[in-house]
Motif scaffolding. Structure first.
Motif, mmCIF file in Angstrom:
data_model
loop_
_atom_site.group_PDB
_atom_site.id
_atom_site.type_symbol
_atom_site.label_atom_id
_atom_site.label_comp_id
_atom_site.label_asym_id
_atom_site.label_seq_id
_atom_site.Cartn_x
_atom_site.Cartn_y
_atom_site.Cartn_z
ATOM 1 N N SER A 1 0.816 -1.225 0.000
ATOM 2 C CA SER A 1 0.000 0.000 0.000
ATOM 3 C C SER A 1 0.847 1.271 0.000
ATOM 4 C CB SER A 1 -0.877 -0.017 1.247
ATOM 5 O OG SER A 1 -0.055 -0.185 2.397
ATOM 6 N N ALA A 2 2.155 1.143 -0.019
ATOM 7 C CA ALA A 2 3.023 2.325 0.160
ATOM 8 C C ALA A 2 2.808 3.361 -0.937
ATOM 9 C CB ALA A 2 4.478 1.900 0.189
ATOM 10 N N GLN A 3 2.917 4.620 -0.540
ATOM 11 C CA GLN A 3 2.765 5.740 -1.489
ATOM 12 C C GLN A 3 3.940 5.739 -2.459
ATOM 13 O OE1 GLN A 3 1.879 9.472 0.513
ATOM 14 N NE2 GLN A 3 3.453 10.526 -0.648
ATOM 15 N N SER A 4 3.635 5.512 -3.752
ATOM 16 C CA SER A 4 4.707 5.455 -4.744
ATOM 17 C C SER A 4 4.816 6.758 -5.517
ATOM 18 C CB SER A 4 4.445 4.323 -5.741
ATOM 19 O OG SER A 4 4.447 3.089 -5.090
ATOM 20 N N VAL A 5 3.688 7.463 -5.668
ATOM 21 C CA VAL A 5 3.752 8.750 -6.369
ATOM 22 C C VAL A 5 2.807 9.741 -5.701
ATOM 23 C CG1 VAL A 5 2.059 8.026 -8.134
ATOM 24 C CG2 VAL A 5 3.570 9.945 -8.613
ATOM 25 N N LEU A 6 3.286 10.976 -5.592
ATOM 26 C CA LEU A 6 2.506 12.047 -4.980
ATOM 27 C C LEU A 6 2.237 13.117 -6.035
ATOM 28 C CD1 LEU A 6 1.397 13.367 -2.321
ATOM 29 C CD2 LEU A 6 3.639 14.450 -2.092
ATOM 30 N N PHE A 7 0.959 13.328 -6.371
ATOM 31 C CA PHE A 7 0.563 14.401 -7.295
ATOM 32 C C PHE A 7 0.126 15.593 -6.433
ATOM 33 C CE2 PHE A 7 -0.440 10.436 -9.591
ATOM 34 C CZ PHE A 7 0.183 10.661 -10.820
ATOM 35 N N MET A 8 0.862 16.669 -6.548
ATOM 36 C CA MET A 8 0.625 17.789 -5.640
ATOM 37 C C MET A 8 0.066 18.975 -6.428
ATOM 38 S SD MET A 8 3.707 19.080 -3.228
ATOM 39 C CE MET A 8 4.350 20.254 -4.381
ATOM 40 N N HIS A 9 -1.089 19.478 -6.037
ATOM 41 C CA HIS A 9 -1.637 20.673 -6.701
ATOM 42 C C HIS A 9 -0.675 21.836 -6.452
ATOM 43 C CE1 HIS A 9 -4.308 24.039 -7.558
ATOM 44 N NE2 HIS A 9 -5.123 23.178 -8.162
ATOM 45 N N LYS A 10 -0.528 22.717 -7.467
ATOM 46 C CA LYS A 10 0.440 23.829 -7.378
ATOM 47 C C LYS A 10 0.230 24.684 -6.127
ATOM 48 C CE LYS A 10 3.214 24.428 -11.132
ATOM 49 N NZ LYS A 10 2.871 24.033 -12.499
ATOM 50 N N ASN A 11 -1.035 24.717 -5.632
ATOM 51 C CA ASN A 11 -1.310 25.535 -4.432
ATOM 52 C C ASN A 11 -0.446 25.120 -3.242
ATOM 53 O OD1 ASN A 11 -3.245 26.720 -5.946
ATOM 54 N ND2 ASN A 11 -5.018 25.863 -4.866
ATOM 55 N N TRP A 12 0.095 23.884 -3.294
ATOM 56 C CA TRP A 12 0.887 23.399 -2.158
ATOM 57 C C TRP A 12 2.345 23.845 -2.233
ATOM 58 C CZ3 TRP A 12 -1.043 20.353 1.930
ATOM 59 C CH2 TRP A 12 -2.372 19.962 1.780
ATOM 60 N N SER A 13 2.750 24.407 -3.401
ATOM 61 C CA SER A 13 4.182 24.701 -3.595
ATOM 62 C C SER A 13 4.752 25.592 -2.499
ATOM 63 C CB SER A 13 4.425 25.397 -4.937
ATOM 64 O OG SER A 13 3.664 24.804 -5.915
ATOM 65 N N SER A 14 3.959 26.588 -2.083
ATOM 66 C CA SER A 14 4.511 27.522 -1.090
ATOM 67 C C SER A 14 4.097 27.155 0.325
ATOM 68 C CB SER A 14 4.044 28.939 -1.435
ATOM 69 O OG SER A 14 2.635 28.910 -1.502
ATOM 70 N N SER A 15 3.532 25.947 0.497
ATOM 71 C CA SER A 15 3.029 25.585 1.838
ATOM 72 C C SER A 15 4.124 25.051 2.752
ATOM 73 C CB SER A 15 1.963 24.499 1.697
ATOM 74 O OG SER A 15 2.594 23.292 1.276
ATOM 75 N N GLY A 16 5.277 24.755 2.180
ATOM 76 C CA GLY A 16 6.351 24.176 2.994
ATOM 77 C C GLY A 16 6.209 22.664 3.146
ATOM 78 N N LEU A 17 5.262 22.051 2.419
ATOM 79 C CA LEU A 17 5.018 20.607 2.583
ATOM 80 C C LEU A 17 6.270 19.769 2.311
ATOM 81 C CD1 LEU A 17 2.665 18.352 2.907
ATOM 82 C CD2 LEU A 17 2.987 18.122 0.458
ATOM 83 N N LEU A 18 6.941 20.057 1.192
ATOM 84 C CA LEU A 18 8.084 19.211 0.825
ATOM 85 C C LEU A 18 9.221 19.336 1.834
ATOM 86 C CD1 LEU A 18 8.140 19.610 -3.077
ATOM 87 C CD2 LEU A 18 7.244 17.707 -1.711
ATOM 88 N N GLU A 19 9.433 20.564 2.350
ATOM 89 C CA GLU A 19 10.479 20.751 3.376
ATOM 90 C C GLU A 19 10.119 19.944 4.634
ATOM 91 O OE1 GLU A 19 8.901 23.354 1.865
ATOM 92 O OE2 GLU A 19 10.517 23.752 0.443
ATOM 93 N N LYS A 20 8.843 19.975 4.981
ATOM 94 C CA LYS A 20 8.418 19.230 6.178
ATOM 95 C C LYS A 20 8.599 17.724 5.958
ATOM 96 C CE LYS A 20 4.961 22.689 7.534
ATOM 97 N NZ LYS A 20 5.459 23.218 8.796
#
Ligand SMILES: N[C@@H](CCC=O)C(=O)O
Length: 552
Positions: free
Chosen positions: A334-353
């Motif tokens: 069940s592991a997450q193999s691909v993450l599709f991220m809406h552009k609105n998340w780009s400045s949210s700091g999600l990837l850094e977190k």
């Protein structure tokens, strides 16, 4: 043989207890009564033995297959692997079971109740803290994962057994009746067993997958032969001993250790009426052909997560992404193999977190650890191939683990995320590469803009295994759009959506394939382990005024 062997085992265990230094004695004191191994004691100098169980007896074989400790390469478990020339007792055992099973709604119905009782006893025993701790630690030794992840597997198994106590097994075989066309006629629909069946399960959930499947098979009246990946079969071997102590009749199921070729031979010769295979798509397809389609599958998944346009709960979602991609070192189907991220998340700091969270993982507590089916070189090579795609880059990880003694045959890599642009993913030359499942701590991340949702859905449509998925959004129209145009069998939807951690109360299995199997719920058990049989009673009376009709 059975008694002899188990007496020999107990004597050996008792001798070990007597001669052990004090610390070991206290460990053995905490070892459950049914156990023949101690998770803490198993080592190169004190190897564990795994036996087979057939026709009511524990048996050895002429060949021991040594399993190495995934953390230091030491030979620490020897498995009695049945050879091609030794399968006769297993073939005979399966063929003793008729197609109508050991029980069915019209034969030996008291066995449904017996299985309710066995489940109650086993649930109680597995719920004892020293027993769940025993299994969690044993799982950790052979399929390294954090204590919490290993314990979760035990808890899912324990709750599953609780769910099928009392009358719940007989309720699985609930039938129905429909009134007929005339007096004395009615149709009854029954859940009928297949009789002799086989179960093949992988290394990543040494307890949860084989236990849930084997119990489902038994509940519905089948006689299974179970084969678990030898690397981890010690766990289910111990569980079988627990089940016997809880009243499982010795003749009801067999347990075999062998290599794939021998198992294939057994399947072809014994001709089980249904085989449940959990594992890689490659083997699944071979078995489907060899067994003429008499098979159900829970195969691999390139599982996806889509983050919708509504950005919220960033810390929480970063944590779920970290768990989904990297818990158990990414070795969950069940592991997450691909993450599709809406552009609105780009400045949210999600990837850094996500990066920060991935850096908390360490080998000492097995929050990251050995990868049992992909080497470090293979994962690095895959990453380098992805990096040749224009616009792709390593977001974090990508380096081998350091300061460890994980043997070369296994992989050891830091939690890794590689960014690949969406337009590139879809190109025919790249698609297969990007969507290749890497059974390790590895994910692809990409981004889409408002007008690119079509491309995301196209990517999901083009994938060919549809196991788990997550649509992370609380926007009902977005959810409706994505859910209505996708197929994954276990899909989580909403801001707390995840891809992993399905407990026993969520159907877990692929969709979009008529061979797809499920695990856990009553629906999964009924679908996988029984078929529909309709008996149309037509007992009369024949109408008094009946006259011979003309020929038709
Ligand atoms: N419960 C596990 C899957 C068990 C597999 O059949 C998960 O959600 O990853």
């Amino acid at each position: 043989m059975s008694r002899l062997l188990s007496r020999r085992h107990l004597a050996a265990a008792a001798a070990a207890r007597r001669s052990a230094p004090l610390a070991c004695v206290s460990r053995w004191l905490h070892t459950p009564s049914f156990a023949t191994v101690s998770p803490q004691e198993v080592s190169g100098s004190s190897p564990a033995e795994v036996h087979n169980f057939v026709q009511g007896s524990w048996t050895a074989s002429t060949n021991w297959n040594w399993i190495v400790d995934p953390l230091n390469g030491e030979k620490f478990i020897k498995v009695a692997e049945v050879q091609g020339t030794e399968i006769k007792p297993f073939v005979e055992s399966l063929s003793k079971c008729p197609k109508h099973g050991l029980h069915n709604p019209l034969k030996a119905p008291e066995r449904y109740l017996m299985y309710g009782d066995i489940s109650a006893k086993a649930a109680h025993m597995l719920g004892q803290p020293e027993v769940s701790d025993f299994f969690a630690k044993l799982i950790q030794r052979v399929s390294p994962k954090s204590y919490q992840q290993a314990l979760a597997e035990v808890q899912v198994s324990q709750k599953f057994l609780e769910n099928f106590c009392g009358d719940q097994v007989r309720f699985l075989a609930r039938s129905f009746a429909v009134p007929g066309n005339h007096l004395g006629q009615r149709s009854n629909g029954y859940r009928w067993p297949y009789g002799p069946v086989a179960i093949i399960t992988p290394f990543n959930f040494p307890l949860e997958i084989p236990l849930l499947q084997v119990m489902g098979a038994l509940y519905m009246g089948n006689k299974p032969v179970l084969k678990v990946d030898s690397k981890v079969s010690v766990v289910m071997e111990q569980m079988l001993r627990l089940l016997h102590e809880c009243g499982l009749p010795a003749e009801d199921m067999d347990f075999i250790n062998s290599d794939g070729i021998t198992m294939n031979k057994l399947l072809v010769e014994a001709n089980p009426k249904m085989t449940l295979f959990t594992g890689s798509s490659r083997v699944a397809e071979k078995l489907a052909a060899d067994l003429n389609g008499q098979i159900k599958l829970e195969d691999a998944g390139f599982d996806w997560k889509i983050l919708g346009p509504d950005v919220q709960e960033v810390d929480y979602i970063a944590w779920v992404c970290d768990q989904d991609a990297y818990a158990c070192s990414g070795q969950k189907c069940s592991a997450q193999s691909v993450l599709f991220m809406h552009k609105n998340w780009s400045s949210s700091g999600l990837l850094e977190k996500m990066k920060k969270l991935s850096e908390r993982r360490k080998l000492e507590d097995l929050t990251i650890g050995p990868v049992l089916t992909v080497t470090t070189e293979a994962m690095t090579e895959h990453m380098n191939n992805l990096l040749k795609i224009p616009g792709s880059k390593v977001l974090f990880g990508g380096e081998p683990l350091e300061n460890h003694s994980i043997p070369k045959i296994y992989g050891a890599i830091k939690p890794t995320a590689v960014f690949v642009p969406l337009e590139e993913i879809l190109k025919s030359g790249n698609f297969e590469l990007v969507t290749k499942e890497i059974f390790g701590p590895f994910q692809v991340v990409t981004e889409y803009s408002e007008d690119q949702l079509e491309l995301v859905l196209e990517a999901c449509e083009r994938m060919n295994a549809h196991l788990t998925a997550a649509v992370v959004s609380n926007d009902p129209l977005f959810l409706q759009e994505v859910l209505g145009r996708s197929v994954n069998g276990t899909t989580y939807a909403g801001i707390r959506a995840r891809t992993t951690g399905a407990p026993q109360n969520h159907w877990f299995g692929p969709a979009g394939d008529p061979r797809g199997a499920g695990i856990g719920t009553p629906e999964a058990i009924k679908l996988v382990w029984s078929c529909h049989r309709e008996i149309i009673y037509d007992i009369g009376p024949v109408p008094k005024n009946w006259a011979l009709p003309s020929a038709t």
